[in-house]
Scaffold this active site. Structure first.
Site, mmCIF file in Angstrom:
data_model
loop_
_atom_site.group_PDB
_atom_site.id
_atom_site.type_symbol
_atom_site.label_atom_id
_atom_site.label_comp_id
_atom_site.label_asym_id
_atom_site.label_seq_id
_atom_site.Cartn_x
_atom_site.Cartn_y
_atom_site.Cartn_z
ATOM 1 N N TYR A 1 1.031 -0.816 -0.163
ATOM 2 C CA TYR A 1 0.162 -0.146 0.223
ATOM 3 C C TYR A 1 0.687 0.962 0.635
ATOM 4 C CZ TYR A 1 -3.080 4.049 1.508
ATOM 5 O OH TYR A 1 -3.927 5.297 1.388
ATOM 6 N N SER B 1 0.456 14.387 11.996
ATOM 7 C CA SER B 1 1.347 12.578 12.008
ATOM 8 C C SER B 1 3.421 13.692 11.390
ATOM 9 C CB SER B 1 0.798 12.621 10.620
ATOM 10 O OG SER B 1 1.392 11.633 9.699
ATOM 11 N N LYS C 1 11.123 4.919 14.231
ATOM 12 C CA LYS C 1 10.229 5.273 14.506
ATOM 13 C C LYS C 1 9.159 4.232 14.863
ATOM 14 C CE LYS C 1 6.713 7.874 11.062
ATOM 15 N NZ LYS C 1 5.839 6.460 11.291
ATOM 16 N N LYS D 1 11.915 7.350 5.934
ATOM 17 C CA LYS D 1 11.449 6.191 5.818
ATOM 18 C C LYS D 1 12.521 5.829 4.312
ATOM 19 C CE LYS D 1 6.958 5.557 6.259
ATOM 20 N NZ LYS D 1 6.550 4.899 6.665
#
Ligand code: ZN
Length: 623
Positions: free
Chosen positions: A36, A77, A115, A273
């Protein structure tokens, strides 16, 4: 299976993302989280970097279950960076904000933490709430009373997580769950505590981890480009919990204030990321692996392809039904995705194979196969050596005896050594007759001797036997009512009378219980220490029920075992001594905790006195 992305129009892509999101929130995800994030969201990011979908606070993957709770300050966020260019752009924004308030580049400091990949939440000292939409979360304080570990003194945002090692060994395979986060989502949203929840809660491995307590590294902002990848990798590798990248945040308080926040994220914070890489390759062949229960898992052997820094040569096809439905086989063209160190996953089949895979016979023993829903099974339980070897491997893994890997178990089973109890009794010479070298045999014997010095939970010993339909949750339910020594005498009616068992399951399990009982008796005969599951009747009579206990110093059976036993007997285990502590149990080499307990007048018990306390006269310790 989704079609290839480049063929989707923008509208179709958005509709697909919407559908995947809905399925995810409903708890029935259609694709893996990595697929996803790294395939669909990445495609949207490339086409429309400013699309609002990328910038909303992501919806929570849980339904409505708790009362709405307003956060003391909005939980935002985190902005995400996938490439070094994006990291560079963020650094320049930080530097120009710093320049405006006269902070030189050399004085800008950042902190990097792993994270955590769980469920974000906030503990305000009284209420634990999920992040929700950032302003309002859901009150999930009830999970703390159910056994989620939380340090009441540390307030602020954090993550609800389960210890990854526990998840992998006790949950993932038994409950067919791929991701630790899904476990947490299930635990938070569950009306009633399920067996796999209560096991994990009793083991003390579910926690609310405040971000402020995470291990961190500090660096000057200017050093970030050279050091962040290495630091992030080290922090993630050291984390007890699943991670999905790292977080970097500015430390200068003035600079944080000056940069402020958008409605989505703090401008002084960035999530680093790893980019999921996607590649196309050809299937060269399909290997069918036969497991302990006879289930056959297809593995795709593919033409070597580079993905996220690794050479990929194989990829699971999940179920044999996929082989049929998707036309997988030699020559098929497929797309794979891989992010970070995660195993590669099949995204789509782009060209079907024209060479059918023979699913009709077991690749090991040649027996005719049968279908069990989407799974293919070899029914030749006794005669299939692949199953025998996998059963041995499972037995020693669950029993906690090290060294019995796939190769060794294959060697033993092919030499005709199929009974694990007989293997536990073997001498070096006996193993030699099975083709095991003296050096390896000696290591195995010492691993066995080592395990006999430790405690084996009765549920683990039963799991080692590997009775179908009797998972650890179910065996625990039985053992809370009956001692393992009495299992052989239980028939289907007696099992069905235990809360949580249906007649069907009871009938499946009952015939295997005498063998379970024999195996556990044999283990005790060989010198293994089987620890009985605590029964509710034990807790009622426990001398430490409701007491707050701290353990310190080294303990012969290991502190984790002692803590678990104390929890099982109804005590609360604390990590540090305070005025609220009832008992400090001291092993060898007790340090500062003992001094503190003396100072506060907390009862101090040496190990032997503690053991006699829990053993009686009203207490009944499981020994
Ligand atoms: Zn077979």
């Amino acid at each position: 299976m989704p079609v290839l992305l480049p063929q989707l129009s923008d509208d179709e892509l958005l509709a697909t993302i919407d559908r995947l999101n809905t399925a995810y929130r409903a708890g029935t995800p259609e694709v893996d989280d990595d697929v996803y994030d790294h395939v669909y969201l990445q495609a949207l990011r490339e086409r429309h970097p400013d699309h609002p979908l990328l910038w909303n606070v992501e919806p929570e993957p849980v339904g409505a279950f708790g009362a709405p709770h307003r956060h003391v300050s909005a939980m935002l966020s985190t902005e995400k960076a996938y490439t070094s260019d994006e990291v560079g752009a963020w650094m320049r924004r930080v530097q120009s904000a710093a320049a405006e308030i006269n902070i030189p580049d050399a004085d800008i400091w950042v902190r990097i933490t792993a994270k955590l990949d769980g469920l974000a939440g906030y503990w305000d000292g009284a209420v634990l709430a999920t992040r929700g939409d950032g302003a309002f979360g859901q009150d999930v304080t009830r999970i703390v009373s159910r056994g989620v570990q939380l340090d009441r003194a540390v307030m602020g945002p954090g993550e609800l997580v389960i210890q990854q090692a526990y998840f992998e060994t006790a949950i993932a395979e038994q409950y067919d769950m791929a991701h630790a986060r899904n476990f947490m989502v299930g635990l938070v949203g569950a009306d009633t505590v399920k067996p796999h929840h209560s096991e994990a809660l009793a083991a003390g491995v579910c926690r609310f981890v405040p971000y402020s307590t995470l291990e961190s590294r500090e660096a000057g902002l200017a050093e970030l480009p050279e050091c962040y990848a290495q630091m992030a990798a080290e922090l993630c590798a050291a984390s007890e919990y699943a991670t999905d990248g790292a977080v970097v945040e500015v430390l200068n308080v003035e600079l944080r204030k000056a940069m402020g926040a958008t409605s989505h994220h703090h401008r002084w914070m960035l999530a680093l990321k790893t980019v999921g890489e996607v590649a196309q390759t050809r299937v060269e062949s399909v290997t069918l692996q036969v497991g302990r229960t006879g289930r056959i898992t297809p593995v795709l052997e593919v033409a070597a392809v580079e993905l996220s820094g690794a050479t990929i040569r194989r990829c699971t096809a999940h179920t044999a039904r996929h082989i049929e439905r998707l036309g997988l086989g030699a020559g098929a063209l497929i797309t794979l995705v891989r992010s970070g160190s995660v195993i590669p996953k099949l995204v789509s089949v782009d060209e079907r194979s024209t060479a059918p895979v023979d699913l009709g016979t077991c690749p090991c023993c040649g027996a005719g196969t049968v279908w069990d829903n989407d799974y293919l099974v070899c029914p030749n339980v006794e005669g299939c050596s692949a199953q025998a070897s996998a059963r041995l491997e499972h037995f020693f893994l669950r029993l906690g005896v090290k060294g019995f890997g796939p190769k060794l178990c294959e060697q033993l089973s092919q030499a005709g050594a199929l009974d694990p109890i007989a293997i536990l009794e073997m001498s070096v010479a006996d193993m030699g007759r099975c083709g095991v070298s003296a050096g390896i045999a000696e290591n195995l014997l010492s691993a066995i001797a080592q395990r006999k010095q430790e405690i084996v939970r009765d549920t683990d010993a039963i799991a080692a036997v590997g009775v179908r339909h009797l998972g650890r949750g179910d065996s625990r339910k039985i053992l809370e009512q009956h001692r393992w020594q009495d299992l052989a005498g239980l028939d289907a009616t007696a099992i069905a009378a235990i809360p949580g068992f249906g007649e069907h399951t009871a009938r499946m399990i009952a015939p295997h219980l005498p063998a379970v009982c024999d195996t556990l008796s044999a283990l005790v005969g060989l010198g293994f220490n089987i620890e009985a599951t605590v029964r509710p009747s034990d807790i009622a009579g426990s001398n430490i029920s409701g007491k707050k206990i701290v353990f310190t110093g080294t303990m012969p059976l290991g502190r984790a075992q002692m803590e678990q036993q104390a929890r099982a007997l109804g005590a609360t285990v604390q990590s540090s001594v305070s005025a609220a502590t009832d008992i400090l149990v001291v092993g060898d080499k007790a340090g500062s905790k003992k001094a503190k307990a003396e100072q506060l007048g907390v009862q101090i018990l040496p190990l032997d006195e503690y053991r006699s306390l829990i053993a009686g006269p009203t207490g009944t310790a499981p020994v």
